[in-house]
Scaffold this motif. Structure first.
Motif, PDB file in Angstrom:
ATOM      1  N   ARG A 143       0.864  -1.179   0.000  1.00 55.40           N
ATOM      2  CA  ARG A 143       0.000   0.000   0.000  1.00 55.40           C
ATOM      3  C   ARG A 143       0.902   1.230   0.000  1.00 55.40           C
ATOM      4  O   ARG A 143       1.815   1.328   0.818  1.00 55.40           O
ATOM      5  N   THR A 144       0.656   2.138  -0.906  1.00 56.91           N
ATOM      6  CA  THR A 144       1.491   3.334  -0.989  1.00 56.91           C
ATOM      7  C   THR A 144       0.624   4.562  -1.218  1.00 56.91           C
ATOM      8  O   THR A 144      -0.561   4.465  -1.549  1.00 56.91           O
ATOM      9  N   GLY A 145       1.250   5.719  -1.082  1.00 59.63           N
ATOM     10  CA  GLY A 145       0.606   6.975  -1.409  1.00 59.63           C
ATOM     11  C   GLY A 145       0.945   7.395  -2.826  1.00 59.63           C
ATOM     12  O   GLY A 145       1.280   6.565  -3.678  1.00 59.63           O
ATOM     13  N   TRP A 146       0.899   8.699  -3.067  1.00 58.12           N
ATOM     14  CA  TRP A 146       1.099   9.245  -4.408  1.00 58.12           C
ATOM     15  C   TRP A 146       2.088  10.401  -4.354  1.00 58.12           C
ATOM     16  O   TRP A 146       2.286  11.027  -3.305  1.00 58.12           O
ATOM     17  N   VAL A 147       2.706  10.692  -5.492  1.00 57.55           N
ATOM     18  CA  VAL A 147       3.595  11.841  -5.624  1.00 57.55           C
ATOM     19  C   VAL A 147       3.325  12.524  -6.955  1.00 57.55           C
ATOM     20  O   VAL A 147       2.838  11.901  -7.905  1.00 57.55           O
ATOM     21  N   VAL A 148       3.643  13.815  -7.008  1.00 59.79           N
ATOM     22  CA  VAL A 148       3.555  14.571  -8.250  1.00 59.79           C
ATOM     23  C   VAL A 148       4.980  14.742  -8.768  1.00 59.79           C
ATOM     24  O   VAL A 148       5.810  15.389  -8.118  1.00 59.79           O
ATOM     25  N   LEU A 149       5.258  14.155  -9.914  1.00 60.96           N
ATOM     26  CA  LEU A 149       6.596  14.226 -10.489  1.00 60.96           C
ATOM     27  C   LEU A 149       6.713  15.433 -11.414  1.00 60.96           C
ATOM     28  O   LEU A 149       5.760  15.819 -12.095  1.00 60.96           O
ATOM     29  N   ARG A 150       7.924  16.012 -11.431  1.00 60.61           N
ATOM     30  CA  ARG A 150       8.231  17.131 -12.322  1.00 60.61           C
ATOM     31  C   ARG A 150       9.738  17.151 -12.552  1.00 60.61           C
ATOM     32  O   ARG A 150      10.508  16.500 -11.836  1.00 60.61           O
ATOM     33  N   ASP A 151      10.146  17.879 -13.577  1.00 62.64           N
ATOM     34  CA  ASP A 151      11.561  18.143 -13.774  1.00 62.64           C
ATOM     35  C   ASP A 151      12.053  18.940 -12.561  1.00 62.64           C
ATOM     36  O   ASP A 151      11.430  19.937 -12.175  1.00 62.64           O
ATOM     37  N   SER A 152      13.139  18.512 -11.948  1.00 61.11           N
ATOM     38  CA  SER A 152      13.614  19.186 -10.733  1.00 61.11           C
ATOM     39  C   SER A 152      14.038  20.621 -10.998  1.00 61.11           C
ATOM     40  O   SER A 152      14.149  21.424 -10.067  1.00 61.11           O
ATOM     41  N   ALA A 153      14.251  20.973 -12.283  1.00 63.94           N
ATOM     42  CA  ALA A 153      14.609  22.344 -12.617  1.00 63.94           C
ATOM     43  C   ALA A 153      13.386  23.247 -12.742  1.00 63.94           C
ATOM     44  O   ALA A 153      13.525  24.476 -12.814  1.00 63.94           O
ATOM     45  N   SER A 154      12.195  22.668 -12.749  1.00 62.43           N
ATOM     46  CA  SER A 154      10.975  23.474 -12.851  1.00 62.43           C
ATOM     47  C   SER A 154      10.531  23.895 -11.457  1.00 62.43           C
ATOM     48  O   SER A 154      10.915  23.290 -10.461  1.00 62.43           O
ATOM     49  N   PRO A 155       9.687  24.963 -11.352  1.00 59.98           N
ATOM     50  CA  PRO A 155       9.297  25.476 -10.036  1.00 59.98           C
ATOM     51  C   PRO A 155       8.546  24.444  -9.198  1.00 59.98           C
ATOM     52  O   PRO A 155       7.775  23.642  -9.706  1.00 59.98           O
ATOM     53  N   GLY A 156       8.771  24.479  -7.915  1.00 59.39           N
ATOM     54  CA  GLY A 156       8.097  23.603  -6.984  1.00 59.39           C
ATOM     55  C   GLY A 156       8.382  24.033  -5.556  1.00 59.39           C
ATOM     56  O   GLY A 156       9.200  24.937  -5.334  1.00 59.39           O
ATOM     57  N   PRO A 157       7.764  23.435  -4.543  1.00 61.19           N
ATOM     58  CA  PRO A 157       6.743  22.379  -4.685  1.00 61.19           C
ATOM     59  C   PRO A 157       5.450  22.903  -5.311  1.00 61.19           C
ATOM     60  O   PRO A 157       5.270  24.113  -5.464  1.00 61.19           O
ATOM     61  N   VAL A 158       4.545  21.965  -5.651  1.00 60.77           N
ATOM     62  CA  VAL A 158       3.350  22.287  -6.416  1.00 60.77           C
ATOM     63  C   VAL A 158       2.147  22.389  -5.481  1.00 60.77           C
ATOM     64  O   VAL A 158       1.811  21.431  -4.782  1.00 60.77           O
ATOM     65  N   ASP A 159       1.498  23.571  -5.474  1.00 59.36           N
ATOM     66  CA  ASP A 159       0.265  23.711  -4.708  1.00 59.36           C
ATOM     67  C   ASP A 159      -0.925  23.451  -5.633  1.00 59.36           C
ATOM     68  O   ASP A 159      -0.755  23.172  -6.829  1.00 59.36           O
ATOM     69  N   LEU A 160      -2.145  23.561  -5.103  1.00 58.83           N
ATOM     70  CA  LEU A 160      -3.327  23.197  -5.881  1.00 58.83           C
ATOM     71  C   LEU A 160      -3.502  24.091  -7.104  1.00 58.83           C
ATOM     72  O   LEU A 160      -3.792  23.598  -8.207  1.00 58.83           O
ATOM     73  N   ASP A 161      -3.327  25.422  -6.935  1.00 56.78           N
ATOM     74  CA  ASP A 161      -3.503  26.319  -8.072  1.00 56.78           C
ATOM     75  C   ASP A 161      -2.476  26.014  -9.166  1.00 56.78           C
ATOM     76  O   ASP A 161      -2.792  26.016 -10.359  1.00 56.78           O
ATOM     77  N   THR A 162      -1.247  25.784  -8.750  1.00 61.02           N
ATOM     78  CA  THR A 162      -0.197  25.459  -9.715  1.00 61.02           C
ATOM     79  C   THR A 162      -0.493  24.140 -10.408  1.00 61.02           C
ATOM     80  O   THR A 162      -0.291  23.993 -11.617  1.00 61.02           O
ATOM     81  N   TYR A 163      -0.966  23.162  -9.625  1.00 64.97           N
ATOM     82  CA  TYR A 163      -1.283  21.845 -10.188  1.00 64.97           C
ATOM     83  C   TYR A 163      -2.340  21.981 -11.285  1.00 64.97           C
ATOM     84  O   TYR A 163      -2.234  21.329 -12.337  1.00 64.97           O
ATOM     85  N   CYS A 164      -3.356  22.786 -11.057  1.00 66.50           N
ATOM     86  CA  CYS A 164      -4.429  22.939 -12.037  1.00 66.50           C
ATOM     87  C   CYS A 164      -3.992  23.777 -13.238  1.00 66.50           C
ATOM     88  O   CYS A 164      -4.540  23.630 -14.339  1.00 66.50           O
ATOM     89  N   ALA A 165      -3.028  24.668 -13.033  1.00 68.98           N
ATOM     90  CA  ALA A 165      -2.610  25.569 -14.113  1.00 68.98           C
ATOM     91  C   ALA A 165      -1.605  24.936 -15.060  1.00 68.98           C
ATOM     92  O   ALA A 165      -1.593  25.258 -16.256  1.00 68.98           O
ATOM     93  N   ARG A 166      -0.761  24.035 -14.545  1.00 74.10           N
ATOM     94  CA  ARG A 166       0.289  23.468 -15.397  1.00 74.10           C
ATOM     95  C   ARG A 166      -0.221  22.267 -16.191  1.00 74.10           C
ATOM     96  O   ARG A 166      -1.147  21.583 -15.770  1.00 74.10           O
ATOM     97  N   PRO A 167       0.387  21.979 -17.356  1.00 78.12           N
ATOM     98  CA  PRO A 167      -0.041  20.830 -18.167  1.00 78.12           C
ATOM     99  C   PRO A 167       0.417  19.522 -17.543  1.00 78.12           C
ATOM    100  O   PRO A 167       1.382  19.489 -16.765  1.00 78.12           O
ATOM    101  N   HIS A 168      -0.271  18.444 -17.913  1.00 81.50           N
ATOM    102  CA  HIS A 168      -0.011  17.141 -17.303  1.00 81.50           C
ATOM    103  C   HIS A 168       0.195  16.057 -18.353  1.00 81.50           C
ATOM    104  O   HIS A 168      -0.307  16.158 -19.476  1.00 81.50           O
ATOM    105  N   LEU A 169       0.932  15.030 -17.927  1.00 83.09           N
ATOM    106  CA  LEU A 169       1.005  13.812 -18.731  1.00 83.09           C
ATOM    107  C   LEU A 169       0.389  12.682 -17.914  1.00 83.09           C
ATOM    108  O   LEU A 169       0.359  12.705 -16.684  1.00 83.09           O
ATOM    109  N   LEU A 170      -0.101  11.671 -18.638  1.00 86.78           N
ATOM    110  CA  LEU A 170      -0.801  10.548 -18.007  1.00 86.78           C
ATOM    111  C   LEU A 170      -0.403   9.267 -18.699  1.00 86.78           C
ATOM    112  O   LEU A 170      -0.371   9.204 -19.934  1.00 86.78           O
ATOM    113  N   VAL A 171      -0.045   8.257 -17.923  1.00 88.94           N
ATOM    114  CA  VAL A 171       0.174   6.925 -18.490  1.00 88.94           C
ATOM    115  C   VAL A 171      -1.194   6.289 -18.692  1.00 88.94           C
ATOM    116  O   VAL A 171      -1.949   6.104 -17.728  1.00 88.94           O
ATOM    117  N   THR A 172      -1.519   5.962 -19.924  1.00 88.69           N
ATOM    118  CA  THR A 172      -2.874   5.560 -20.258  1.00 88.69           C
ATOM    119  C   THR A 172      -2.860   4.446 -21.302  1.00 88.69           C
ATOM    120  O   THR A 172      -2.913   4.715 -22.514  1.00 88.69           O
TER     121      THR A 172
END
Length: 319
Positions: A174-203
């Motif tokens: 059983r594990t939790g979740w993480v939001v991955l990003r390029d370490s050179a991009s701004p972070g950590p990611v809050d909710l507004d930032t999460y909704c504003a930035r584009p996403h990729l999905l394994v599908t």
């Protein structure tokens, strides 16, 4: 039926044909039956011919690319099915397994993220069982029932939903979740930032909706998925040099440790509550007490739990 009649019937019939009949009923294919039983196609075809002669019935008739059982075959399966399952279970429990000397072929279905986590453990399993072969099949909760029924695999590791009634299962992580990003991009990611930035999905199915979209919808928020990928192993290269974000389980993040590019990623806590990500091990009921299968399950459980993520992984920066 008298005891003498039973003995006479058993002497006349080659019991080695029963596994062929059983597997033909499951696979509806001479080729797939041969592969499952490690028989050549001519040998499998010859066994089918002997079955037809023994039961004085075609048993299987070709319809397109599959073999359809005749009413006689269906009736035989109804009688022989429970007996074959009982015999398989009895033999599995009585035949010991010595990994150092025995030769076995194990067939495992795994979700891709699990397969990545298992790969580093394979050398140790290979060393412990040098004469055994392991075949890994791409599988998901959607394909498991059929793959169990046709004996394409005996074991599955990943997310499960509905399984055949005879199957066994247990939670192994059983594990939790993480939001991955390029370490050179701004972070950590809050909710507004999460909704504003584009996403990729394994599908694997090719859609662009995941668990995060369901959670955000309940909060009256949304995100934009701009890239869908078929494989988890592609995540690091897809993120590097971009402002993309990707929500993955800690198990996936842990599995990415075998890739050098992971060290250039940062992992932030999700800015919203997420349910646990649960990894299951499921197996066919017929091999529940098979010593070889029990040994393999123990090896895989150890491999998948000894490096289990402990809480949130810290951001990883370039070295």
């Amino acid at each position: 039926m008298s005891q003498r009649s039973i003995e006479t019937g058993l002497r006349k019939f080659d019991l080695n044909l029963l596994p062929v009949f059983w597997t033909l009923m499951k696979t509806r294919s001479v080729t797939r039956t041969g592969e499952a039983l490690f028989l050549s196609q001519p040998a499998t075809s010859a066994a089918l011919a002997r079955l037809r002669a023994s039961f004085k019935d075609d048993l299987f008739v070709r319809q397109g690319r599959t073999l359809e059982p005749t009413p006689k075959a269906e009736a035989l399966m109804e009688q022989l099915g429970p007996l074959m399952q009982g015999v398989a279970g009895a033999l599995g429990e009585s035949i010991p397994f010595n990994p150092a000397t025995d030769a076995r072929t194990f067939r495992i279905g795994m979700a891709e993220d699990v397969a990545m986590a298992v790969m580093p453990a394979l050398p140790a399993i290979r060393e412990a069982a040098p004469h055994c072969r392991l075949i890994s099949r791409a599988a998901s909760y959607r394909t498991i029932p059929e793959m169990f029924a046709t004996r394409e695999i005996s074991l599955f590791i990943g997310h499960v939903e509905e399984l055949p009634a005879s199957s066994k299962q247990r939670v192994i992580r059983r594990t939790g979740w993480v939001v991955l990003r390029d370490s050179a991009s701004p972070g950590p990611v809050d909710l507004d930032t999460y909704c504003a930035r584009p996403h990729l999905l394994v599908t694997p199915r090719g859609d662009l909706t995941g668990i995060a979209d369901e959670i955000l919808a309940g909060m009256g928020r949304q995100r934009e998925v701009v890239l869908g990928l078929p494989d988890y192993a592609l995540i690091p290269r897809a993120l590097l040099g971009t402002n993309l974000l990707c929500l993955v389980s800690e198990a996936v993040f842990d599995a990415l440790s075998i890739l050098d590019d992971k060290r250039r990623l940062a992992a932030d806590p999700p800015p919203f509550p997420c349910p646990e990500s649960v990894t299951y091990m499921a197996w066919r009921g017929a091999v529940d007490h098979d010593p070889g299968e029990m040994w393999l399950r123990a090896q895989l459980i150890q491999a998948l739990t000894q490096h289990e993520p402990k809480g949130m992984a810290p951001p990883l920066r370039p070295s």
